[in-house]
Design an enzyme around this catalytic site. Structure first.
Site, PDB file in Angstrom:
ATOM      1  CE  LYS A 119       3.986   2.451   0.447  1.00 44.93           C
ATOM      2  NZ  LYS A 119       4.845   3.561   0.048  1.00 44.93           N
ATOM      3  CD  GLU A 203      -0.942  -3.382   0.854  1.00 44.63           C
ATOM      4  OE1 GLU A 203       0.231  -3.727   1.075  1.00 44.63           O
ATOM      5  OE2 GLU A 203      -1.506  -2.469   1.477  1.00 44.63           O
ATOM      6  CG  HIS A 238      -3.416   9.402   3.086  1.00 45.69           C
ATOM      7  ND1 HIS A 238      -4.147   8.330   3.534  1.00 45.69           N
ATOM      8  CD2 HIS A 238      -4.085   9.880   2.001  1.00 45.69           C
ATOM      9  CE1 HIS A 238      -5.208   8.154   2.758  1.00 45.69           C
ATOM     10  NE2 HIS A 238      -5.197   9.073   1.827  1.00 45.69           N
ATOM     11  NE  ARG A 295      11.897   9.490   6.241  1.00 47.72           N
ATOM     12  CZ  ARG A 295      10.858   9.688   7.043  1.00 47.72           C
ATOM     13  NH1 ARG A 295      11.074   9.980   8.316  1.00 47.72           N
ATOM     14  NH2 ARG A 295       9.626   9.584   6.594  1.00 47.72           N
TER      15      ARG A 295
END
Length: 500
Positions: A119, A203, A238, A295
């Protein structure tokens, strides 16, 4: 220079293996299935032209065995490998090993997978483009006190996230500074145990987030297009359960801007193949780059429904070195598609996976209904893999029509022997928040309790009748011979039968 693919091995199982093989058959490409001992009788094994057992049930001893898979390719003169999703699909070392073995990897370059697999690496790669980012730390946290100061500057609540994370693992919400140290320890510990990498960053936490992603296609000649968005905000743990295309809330202007950003993300890593750029969208419809999945996504069918583009076919063309023939200005959204994931899970028990045998398994049919699955009646749900039984997709001229078709299809889907997410998905389809489009990733926490399923029509008598009908039908059928074989390679009878 282009290289024709004549034989392709699918390094996967179940519904996605079948999905890829069906497109290959349409293209005249022979297919090879691999399977574990637990999947010996699976439909994808019988459907392929050839099939090879690669090991015991645990994926670490079968579907993740890079050397064994490549050895199979060499023995059977395979040209290319399609990884599907999950397993080795985003493993840069696997993609590199495939390339070094002289085979074609139907996917992006190992370098792109590596870059977007982190990330933090992804954020750094796209930083030169004008792409909105969630405020936070640009690098992994090395100084905890400095990280606390950053958190105070951007304002609580914040997220601590694993750089190598996914599926909600290594992620912690911190509501106030007093919780920072404890949640940091938990995030780092989970990141190490899940990914072998304890790097984390912070974040700003978007309090009412929507999860919206953009499908992209890029060729090996520098051409990149986007195929609009998918809304994936109804999630549990999630992970997505309901997806649709297009989103109910994006304006044409926001859609175009998100598409531009997604194409730039792909361009930042020299991407080719099919990929997905994920964004977080707040309640004011501001969007922020989240990550890129290098993908084919589980939910790719809804994009295929609204665009008419076979994404697997395009992946194969791109892997062969052919340039894209689809132009951005030729694409348009036609109608609306909804997908639900039918998991062997108990929604009344915190969505815990369920195991058992599919005593009844009857798929819904009719106009606008598509079922991508890898199971048949009488099969057992293995404990070794993801518990998804099928993907149910409906398509309509409008969102309302697609939702109504989905409710009808859910009611027609007959499954007994295991608990499934079908009742939960029906609840979603009928809920006012979903119908109005005013929902976010907190849908389950806000609206769902096991008690709400009790208010739905009692399906016990219907299921009993369906089970009896299926049993009676089974008694009338001639008994087929066992599909098990001691041969190392199974060869399909499809072409032979077709010529009779």
């Amino acid at each position: 220079m282009t290289t024709a693919i004549r034989k392709l091995l699918v390094a996967n199982r179940g519904e996605i293996a079948l999905r890829v093989m069906r497109t290959c058959r349409e293209m005249g490409i022979r297919t090879v299935a691999i399977y574990s001992e637990a999947d010996r009788l699976s439909p994808h094994v019988r459907y392929a032209d050839e099939a090879v057992c690669v090991g015991p049930p645990p994926s670490s001893e079968s579907y993740l065995q890079t050397d064994v898979i490549i050895d199979v390719c060499k023995k059977l003169a395979v040209d290319a490998i399609h990884p599907g999703y999950g397993f080795l699909s985003e493993n840069a070392n696997f993609a590199r090993a495939v390339r070094e073995a002289g085979l074609i990897f139907v996917g992006p370059s190992p370098e792109a997978i590596e870059m977007m697999g982190s990330k933090l690496g992804a954020k750094a790669a796209v930083s030169t483009y004008n792409i909105p980012m969630v405020p936070g730390t640009p690098d992994a946290i090395s100084d905890r006190e400095a990280a606390k100061r950053t958190a105070a500057e951007i304002g609580y609540p914040i997220l601590i996230k694993a750089s190598a994370g996914g599926g909600g693992k290594g992620m912690r919400i911190v509501q106030m500074e007093q919780e920072f140290d404890e949640q940091m320890e938990r995030a780092v510990s989970e990141a190490i145990s899940s990914f072998g990498d304890g790097s984390v960053f912070i974040e700003k936490y978007v309090t009412s987030p929507r999860h919206v992603e953009i499908q992209v296609l890029g060729d090996q000649h520098g051409n990149i297009i986007h195929l609009f968005e998918r809304e994936c905000s109804v999630q549990r743990r999630h992970q997505k359960v309901v997806e649709e295309a297009p989103s109910a809330v994006l304006t044409p202007e926001i859609r175009a801007e998100m598409g531009r950003c997604a194409v730039d993300v792909a361009r930042a890593c020299g991407y080719y193949g099919a990929g997905t750029v994920e964004f977080i969208v707040d309640d004011q419809l501001n969007f922020y780059f989240l990550e890129m999945n290098t993908r084919l996504q589980v939910e790719h069918p809804v994009t295929e429904q609204i665009t008419g583009v076979d994404l697997v076919k395009q992946m194969i063309y791109i892997a062969e070195g052919k340039p894209l023939t689809i132009k951005q200005d030729e694409l348009e959204i036609k109608g609306h598609a909804v997908e639900i994931r039918v998991y062997a899970e108990d929604p009344a028990n915190n969505f815990l996976p369920d195991v058992g045998t599919l005593h009844t398994y009857v798929r819904p049919q009719g106009n606008g209904v598509r079922v991508d699955d890898g199971f048949e009646q009488g099969m057992a749900i293995p404990i070794y893999y993801d518990p998804m039984i099928a993907k149910l997709i409906t398509y309509g001229a409008t969102r309302e029509e697609a939702i109504e078709k989905m409710i009808r299809a859910i009611d027609e889907y007959q499954i007994s022997g295991v608990q499934t997410t079908l009742p939960f998905c029906r609840f979603v389809m009928e809920h006012e928040a979903f119908r109005s489009g005013q929902f976010d990733t907190h849908f389950v926490q806000r609206y769902f309790t096991p008690q709400v399923l009790q208010a739905q029509p009692d399906a016990t008598e219907t299921q009993l009748a369906a089970t009896l009908a299926a049993w009676l039908l089974d008694q009338r059928k001639p008994k087929a011979e066992s599909a098990a074989t001691s041969l190392p390679v199974q060869r399909s009878k499809w072409k032979e039968n077709r010529l009779r």
